[in-house]
Design a protein around this motif. Structure first.
Motif, short mmCIF file in Angstrom:
data_model
loop_
_atom_site.label_atom_id
_atom_site.label_comp_id
_atom_site.label_asym_id
_atom_site.label_seq_id
_atom_site.Cartn_x
_atom_site.Cartn_y
_atom_site.Cartn_z
N VAL A 287 25.36 17.33 6.88
CA VAL A 287 25.89 16.73 6.34
C VAL A 287 26.43 14.85 6.55
CG1 VAL A 287 26.66 18.76 4.76
CG2 VAL A 287 28.04 17.39 6.22
N SER B 81 19.88 17.09 3.77
CA SER B 81 21.43 17.75 3.71
C SER B 81 22.12 15.89 3.49
CB SER B 81 21.51 18.57 4.57
OG SER B 81 21.80 18.11 6.00
N ARG C 128 22.45 19.52 -1.98
CA ARG C 128 22.08 20.90 -1.85
C ARG C 128 21.10 21.52 -3.24
NH1 ARG C 128 25.14 26.11 0.12
NH2 ARG C 128 23.20 27.29 0.07
N ASN D 291 15.42 22.01 -0.18
CA ASN D 291 16.39 21.54 1.42
C ASN D 291 17.29 23.02 1.07
OD1 ASN D 291 18.73 21.22 0.25
ND2 ASN D 291 18.96 19.22 1.00
N TYR E 154 20.37 25.21 4.58
CA TYR E 154 21.67 26.43 4.68
C TYR E 154 21.69 27.22 5.32
CZ TYR E 154 23.07 22.18 2.27
OH TYR E 154 23.59 20.09 1.76
N PRO F 261 24.30 23.02 7.56
CA PRO F 261 22.38 22.81 6.98
C PRO F 261 21.36 21.20 8.54
CG PRO F 261 23.41 20.88 5.70
CD PRO F 261 24.92 21.95 6.78
#
Length: 201
Positions: A48, A55, A60, A64, A68, A96
DNA sequence: GAGTAGATCCTCT
DNA sequence: GAGGATCTACTCA
């Protein structure tokens, strides 16, 4: 030849996992046709906090979502409408992290790879760059979410490893839109290997 | 050898 | 409706 254990992927330091992927074997088995390559170039995408990653900031989406998941699965997406890019998902659920495999040195099934890419003979363009690599190994979005310990696609360790002196780091390729994150040395490659792509800045 | 355009389509805004 | 974690071929020099 051993398939890498899930514990290899599920560590929390994506850069460490990325470096250790150099020299491993990426193997695909499509309808009994086995092709494999030794990984010589990879890039880390750091969850993140990495603007270059899909990501970034916790984005989200349907595309993608697989980033996760728990580490040890494949993330494949279509880029520029033409090329499939193959990634390894790492770390644990809801973190992620991913590793883009950019290049490999052909090992097995070279004739099959030539057939898939429409090439006549082996040269360093066969598996150079993420688009070509996926094409040669027969990887497409159907593999998205596949376990990397499965039958059709997996990563293995055959005991080979590159000397530390043969490895180098650089900024990633093609992520200029990511601002200062584009400068992070998250790309690792084998020095002088003819299958390594791109031109680091 | 360097620089640039075109291919091509799915995903997110 | 825009643009992308790319690659190739073509131009011009």
């Amino acid at each position: 030849m051993e398939k890498l254990p899930l514990s290899f992927y599920r560590r929390n330091n994506v850069l460490q996992v990325t470096k250790e992927l150099l020299g491993k074997l990426l193997v695909t088995n499509r309808e009994g046709l086995i092709t494999s390559g030794r990984i010589v170039e990879v890039e880390a995408y750091n969850g993140v906090i990495d603007k270059a990653a899909h990501s970034f900031s916790g984005r989200r989406t349907a595309r993608n979502e697989i980033m996760y998941a728990d580490g040890g699965v494949a993330y494949v997406f279509l880029c520029y409408g033409i090329h499939y890019l193959f990634n390894v998902v790492t770390n644990s659920k809801d973190t992620p992290h991913a590793i883009l495999v950019r290049a490999a040195e052909p090992v097995k099934g070279i004739d099959i790879m030539l057939q898939r890419t429409g090439k006549e003979k082996l040269d360093n363009t066969l598996t150079r760059g993420p688009g070509n690599l996926s094409k040669a190994l027969g990887i497409n979005t159907a593999h998205n979410g596949y376990s990397l310990r499965g039958k059709e696609i997996f990563i293995a360790d055959d005991g080979f490893s590159f000397n530390k002196k043969e490895m180098a780091a650089s900024p990633r390729i093609g992520v200029d839109y990511a601002g200062k994150d584009a400068l992070l040395p998250y790309r690792f490659y084998v020095k002088g290997n003819p299958f390594v792509s791109g031109k680091p800045k």
